[in-house]
Design an enzyme around this catalytic site. Sequence first.
Site, PDB file in Angstrom:
ATOM      1  N   HIS A 111       5.655  -4.450  -2.874  1.00 24.27           N
ATOM      2  CA  HIS A 111       5.640  -3.709  -1.604  1.00 24.27           C
ATOM      3  C   HIS A 111       7.040  -3.180  -1.259  1.00 24.27           C
ATOM      4  CE1 HIS A 111       3.172  -3.311   2.339  1.00 24.27           C
ATOM      5  NE2 HIS A 111       4.105  -2.384   2.296  1.00 24.27           N
TER       6      HIS A 111
ATOM      7  N   ARG B 143      -2.577   0.122   1.263  1.00 22.32           N
ATOM      8  CA  ARG B 143      -2.537  -1.260   1.735  1.00 22.32           C
ATOM      9  C   ARG B 143      -3.447  -2.117   0.854  1.00 22.32           C
ATOM     10  NH1 ARG B 143       1.626  -0.692   4.113  1.00 22.32           N
ATOM     11  NH2 ARG B 143       1.986  -0.801   6.347  1.00 22.32           N
TER      12      ARG B 143
HETATM   13  C1  GLV Z   1       5.377  -0.191   4.636  1.00 20.85           C
HETATM   14  O1  GLV Z   1       4.405  -0.540   4.056  1.00 20.85           O
HETATM   15  C2  GLV Z   1       5.364   0.528   5.875  1.00 20.85           C
HETATM   16  O2  GLV Z   1       4.345   0.483   6.584  1.00 20.85           O
HETATM   17  O3  GLV Z   1       6.367   1.179   6.186  1.00 20.85           O
END
Ligand code: GLV
Length: 307
Positions: A270, A222
């Site tokens: 992401h 993250r």
């Molecule tokens: C993506 O970052 C998830 O949490 O699936």
Amino acid sequence: MAFLFNSDPERGAIFREIFASLLPDLEVFQRDDDVPPEQIRYLLTWSAPEDLTAYPNLELLFSIGAGVDQFNAETLPPHVKLIRMVEDGLIRMMQEYVTLGVLALHRDLPAYQDHQRRKLWQSLPARQATDCRIGFLGLGRLAQAAIERLKPFGFPLAGWSRSEKQIPGVRCFHGAAQRPGFLAQTDILVCLLPLTAQTRGMLDQDLFAQLPRGARLLQVGRGPQLDQTALLAALDNGQLAAAMLDVTDPEPLPQDHPLWSHPKVTITPHIASVTQPQTAARAVAENIRRHRAGQDLIGLVDHTRGY
Ligand code: GLV
């Protein structure tokens, strides 16, 4: 008794179809349906609605993603169980992305992309996979699945986790005391930690300094785990040779951020791993079945640990 899918209607339609055969007695509502809140027992969502007390009979709160840091577990009503997404589609995508990233960093792809931009035909010294030590920060389901995919390449594999783990073929380290030893033997660091108070800011100058000079970073955890200023400094002074980031802080990364154009950095928005509705619907239905049968749930979040 009903299930509310609080996300995009396309994926919701797939959930509805699969639930119709697996849990035929359960009514499935979509985000924009006129939902009678007291009927909702199960809610699947990316982030928690402002006021969960609007659903007085809620029992299971499913995160649509593998991460649950967007929920404030401490403020959830005690009878509501929070569940992170554990499903085959998401696991497979993470296996692909980590393999992609590790191979790209191992084979100097960021440097060759920089050479290409400069029209430079120049080879760099190559090393064997057996001499490139991969270290995973975090040894949960996703990391273990990625490790399985990396095994055939012959990389020496290690991992660090908060509590002790034993994984065949992996040198396992745990706890704060063993972290320096883990970092000192890691050439490519893969971060797959959940975001918690303990992991926020963990990838900082001090941590980079404990890696061998010229180490590489693959960040798939993250954004707030990484001190981006410290990363830029470590890349510029040669402590780190390259970084591949799928997460940043904030997201999206601002237009004028120096990471965008840094020659040693590769960024993806992401996308490493995304919940796949066909497989996720089956995983969620299985957890509802288990819950009704009084069995253990898969991916149940420990409210005190935060993951
Ligand atoms: C993506 O970052 C998830 O949490 O699936």
